[in-house]
Scaffold this motif. Structure first.
Motif, mmCIF file in Angstrom:
data_model
loop_
_atom_site.group_PDB
_atom_site.id
_atom_site.type_symbol
_atom_site.label_atom_id
_atom_site.label_comp_id
_atom_site.label_asym_id
_atom_site.label_seq_id
_atom_site.Cartn_x
_atom_site.Cartn_y
_atom_site.Cartn_z
ATOM 1 N N ALA A 83 -50.215 -69.252 -91.547
ATOM 2 C CA ALA A 83 -49.267 -70.372 -91.524
ATOM 3 C C ALA A 83 -47.955 -69.871 -92.112
ATOM 4 C CB ALA A 83 -49.796 -71.534 -92.351
ATOM 5 N N LEU A 84 -46.877 -70.007 -91.361
ATOM 6 C CA LEU A 84 -45.546 -69.641 -91.837
ATOM 7 C C LEU A 84 -44.797 -70.943 -92.098
ATOM 8 C CD1 LEU A 84 -43.482 -67.361 -92.365
ATOM 9 C CD2 LEU A 84 -42.774 -67.614 -89.979
ATOM 10 N N VAL A 85 -44.432 -71.187 -93.356
ATOM 11 C CA VAL A 85 -43.785 -72.447 -93.734
ATOM 12 C C VAL A 85 -42.294 -72.209 -93.926
ATOM 13 C CG1 VAL A 85 -43.731 -74.362 -95.381
ATOM 14 C CG2 VAL A 85 -45.912 -73.243 -94.837
ATOM 15 N N LEU A 86 -41.498 -72.841 -93.065
ATOM 16 C CA LEU A 86 -40.050 -72.693 -93.123
ATOM 17 C C LEU A 86 -39.420 -73.876 -93.843
ATOM 18 C CD1 LEU A 86 -39.382 -71.431 -89.471
ATOM 19 C CD2 LEU A 86 -39.835 -70.095 -91.535
ATOM 20 N N TYR A 145 -28.393 -70.401 -97.389
ATOM 21 C CA TYR A 145 -27.958 -71.249 -98.496
ATOM 22 C C TYR A 145 -28.536 -72.661 -98.471
ATOM 23 C CZ TYR A 145 -24.593 -67.503 -99.074
ATOM 24 O OH TYR A 145 -24.022 -66.281 -99.247
ATOM 25 N N ASP A 146 -29.065 -73.091 -97.329
ATOM 26 C CA ASP A 146 -29.616 -74.440 -97.259
ATOM 27 C C ASP A 146 -30.941 -74.497 -96.509
ATOM 28 O OD1 ASP A 146 -28.645 -73.966 -94.725
ATOM 29 O OD2 ASP A 146 -27.305 -75.688 -94.651
ATOM 30 N N GLY A 147 -31.533 -73.347 -96.229
ATOM 31 C CA GLY A 147 -32.793 -73.308 -95.491
ATOM 32 C C GLY A 147 -33.508 -71.983 -95.696
ATOM 33 N N THR A 148 -34.252 -71.555 -94.694
ATOM 34 C CA THR A 148 -34.971 -70.289 -94.726
ATOM 35 C C THR A 148 -34.010 -69.147 -94.447
ATOM 36 O OG1 THR A 148 -36.995 -71.326 -93.929
ATOM 37 C CG2 THR A 148 -36.819 -68.969 -93.601
ATOM 38 N N GLU A 149 -34.176 -68.027 -95.157
ATOM 39 C CA GLU A 149 -33.389 -66.821 -94.896
ATOM 40 C C GLU A 149 -33.858 -66.270 -93.557
ATOM 41 O OE1 GLU A 149 -32.832 -63.568 -94.364
ATOM 42 O OE2 GLU A 149 -30.831 -63.676 -95.171
ATOM 43 N N ILE A 150 -32.990 -66.267 -92.569
ATOM 44 C CA ILE A 150 -33.357 -65.957 -91.188
ATOM 45 C C ILE A 150 -33.895 -64.541 -91.038
ATOM 46 C CG2 ILE A 150 -32.498 -65.801 -88.819
ATOM 47 C CD1 ILE A 150 -30.428 -67.988 -89.694
ATOM 48 N N HIS A 151 -33.295 -63.557 -91.715
ATOM 49 C CA HIS A 151 -33.775 -62.179 -91.614
ATOM 50 C C HIS A 151 -35.205 -62.046 -92.137
ATOM 51 C CE1 HIS A 151 -29.351 -61.278 -91.509
ATOM 52 N NE2 HIS A 151 -29.794 -60.659 -90.438
ATOM 53 N N LEU A 178 -46.120 -59.715 -88.347
ATOM 54 C CA LEU A 178 -47.361 -60.436 -88.056
ATOM 55 C C LEU A 178 -47.749 -60.271 -86.587
ATOM 56 C CD1 LEU A 178 -46.859 -63.704 -90.129
ATOM 57 C CD2 LEU A 178 -48.458 -61.844 -90.607
ATOM 58 N N SER A 179 -46.762 -60.309 -85.712
ATOM 59 C CA SER A 179 -47.017 -60.115 -84.281
ATOM 60 C C SER A 179 -47.575 -58.719 -84.018
ATOM 61 C CB SER A 179 -45.722 -60.323 -83.497
ATOM 62 O OG SER A 179 -45.908 -60.001 -82.146
ATOM 63 N N ARG A 180 -46.963 -57.716 -84.621
ATOM 64 C CA ARG A 180 -47.447 -56.335 -84.453
ATOM 65 C C ARG A 180 -48.861 -56.161 -84.999
ATOM 66 N NH1 ARG A 180 -42.082 -52.898 -86.191
ATOM 67 N NH2 ARG A 180 -40.914 -53.317 -84.290
ATOM 68 N N GLY A 181 -49.182 -56.924 -86.035
ATOM 69 C CA GLY A 181 -50.515 -56.848 -86.631
ATOM 70 C C GLY A 181 -51.554 -57.678 -85.900
ATOM 71 N N GLY A 182 -51.140 -58.399 -84.872
ATOM 72 C CA GLY A 182 -52.079 -59.185 -84.077
ATOM 73 C C GLY A 182 -52.459 -60.520 -84.691
ATOM 74 N N ALA A 183 -51.691 -60.994 -85.664
ATOM 75 C CA ALA A 183 -52.006 -62.272 -86.312
ATOM 76 C C ALA A 183 -51.675 -63.444 -85.397
ATOM 77 C CB ALA A 183 -51.215 -62.405 -87.617
ATOM 78 N N GLU A 184 -52.438 -64.508 -85.557
ATOM 79 C CA GLU A 184 -52.143 -65.776 -84.884
ATOM 80 C C GLU A 184 -51.285 -66.590 -85.844
ATOM 81 O OE1 GLU A 184 -55.737 -67.776 -83.791
ATOM 82 O OE2 GLU A 184 -56.592 -65.954 -82.924
ATOM 83 N N VAL A 185 -50.022 -66.794 -85.500
ATOM 84 C CA VAL A 185 -49.082 -67.456 -86.393
ATOM 85 C C VAL A 185 -48.804 -68.875 -85.914
ATOM 86 C CG1 VAL A 185 -46.778 -67.369 -87.416
ATOM 87 C CG2 VAL A 185 -48.003 -65.244 -86.930
ATOM 88 N N GLN A 186 -48.851 -69.807 -86.848
ATOM 89 C CA GLN A 186 -48.455 -71.180 -86.584
ATOM 90 C C GLN A 186 -47.353 -71.506 -87.588
ATOM 91 O OE1 GLN A 186 -51.620 -74.090 -86.743
ATOM 92 N NE2 GLN A 186 -50.375 -75.630 -85.729
ATOM 93 N N ILE A 187 -46.244 -72.040 -87.089
ATOM 94 C CA ILE A 187 -45.078 -72.293 -87.933
ATOM 95 C C ILE A 187 -44.997 -73.771 -88.293
ATOM 96 C CG2 ILE A 187 -42.566 -72.060 -88.102
ATOM 97 C CD1 ILE A 187 -42.778 -69.813 -86.010
ATOM 98 N N SER A 224 -35.539 -75.834 -88.740
ATOM 99 C CA SER A 224 -36.536 -74.748 -88.723
ATOM 100 C C SER A 224 -36.954 -74.411 -87.300
ATOM 101 C CB SER A 224 -37.760 -75.146 -89.548
ATOM 102 O OG SER A 224 -37.411 -75.347 -90.899
ATOM 103 N N ALA A 225 -36.892 -75.398 -86.414
ATOM 104 C CA ALA A 225 -37.260 -75.169 -85.016
ATOM 105 C C ALA A 225 -36.351 -74.142 -84.347
ATOM 106 C CB ALA A 225 -37.224 -76.486 -84.236
ATOM 107 N N ARG A 226 -35.154 -73.923 -84.891
ATOM 108 C CA ARG A 226 -34.264 -72.879 -84.365
ATOM 109 C C ARG A 226 -34.922 -71.507 -84.505
ATOM 110 N NH1 ARG A 226 -28.455 -74.425 -84.641
ATOM 111 N NH2 ARG A 226 -28.356 -76.576 -85.361
ATOM 112 N N ILE A 227 -35.502 -71.252 -85.670
ATOM 113 C CA ILE A 227 -36.162 -69.966 -85.912
ATOM 114 C C ILE A 227 -37.458 -69.885 -85.115
ATOM 115 C CG2 ILE A 227 -37.250 -68.501 -87.665
ATOM 116 C CD1 ILE A 227 -35.304 -69.765 -89.711
ATOM 117 N N ALA A 228 -38.180 -71.003 -85.051
ATOM 118 C CA ALA A 228 -39.477 -71.039 -84.366
ATOM 119 C C ALA A 228 -39.331 -71.132 -82.855
ATOM 120 C CB ALA A 228 -40.288 -72.233 -84.877
ATOM 121 N N ARG A 229 -38.099 -71.252 -82.371
ATOM 122 C CA ARG A 229 -37.822 -71.437 -80.944
ATOM 123 C C ARG A 229 -38.546 -72.663 -80.390
ATOM 124 N NH1 ARG A 229 -37.623 -65.326 -78.470
ATOM 125 N NH2 ARG A 229 -35.809 -64.685 -79.672
#
Length: 163
Positions: free
Chosen positions: A46-49, A55-61, A70-79, A109-114
């Motif tokens: 679980a990735l919590v944004l 300055y007002d949200g998640t650090e994008i980098h 996580l993608s390279r490691g084959g993890a199933e990610v839910q944001i 946060s949906a901007r980062i999560a597409r």
């Protein structure tokens, strides 16, 4: 680093589950458990944004780097992100608060999560092997207990149960 420890521990635990599947009932070594050729279930992370912007949200980098690894490691990610108003909106060109502007943490946060994101109220720790909270001032401003308590008691209780 804690997330890496959680993933490694889950891989070692998964290796012990293969004892009955191994010829002769032997368990793969710890080294083999970490090797990519050993079959194992994907880690559920679980990735919590906390918005979008240092300055007002998640650090994008940080969020992007976490998603890549996580993608390279084959993890199933839910944001996830809370469906609450941001504490305030920062004009990142000036580093100053934008007067009269209001934004929603989930929407930003949906901007980062597409767009593929879920309300934090739906996060269940039992359904994930790890939870990662990327940095940025939004983690302190938008995920702190005070902002979640004032906007939604349900979100605060769910957030605290994951921690």
């Amino acid at each position: 680093m804690a997330a890496v420890r959680v993933l490694v521990a889950s891989r070692l635990a998964a290796a012990s589950a293969f004892t009955s599947l191994s010829p002769g009932g032997r368990t793969p070594s710890q080294r083999a458990a970490l090797h990519l050729s050993v079959p194992r279930p994907a880690a559920r992370v679980a990735l919590v944004l906390s918005g979008c912007g240092v300055y007002d949200g998640t650090e994008i980098h940080e969020a992007s780097a976490i998603l890549v690894h996580l993608s390279r490691g084959g993890a199933e990610v839910q944001i996830f992100a809370p469906d609450v108003p941001q504490m305030h909106v920062i004009d990142h060109t000036k580093g100053q608060p934008s007067e009269g502007e209001s934004r929603n943490v989930l929407t930003e946060s949906a901007r980062i999560a597409r767009g593929k994101i879920t309300d934090l109220a739906n996060l269940s720790a039992a359904n994930h092997d790890a939870a990662i909270f990327p940095g940025g001032f939004g983690a302190a401003k938008n995920l702190d207990s005070v902002s979640l308590w004032t906007s939604s008691l349900w979100n605060c209780e769910r957030y605290m149960s994951v921690m």
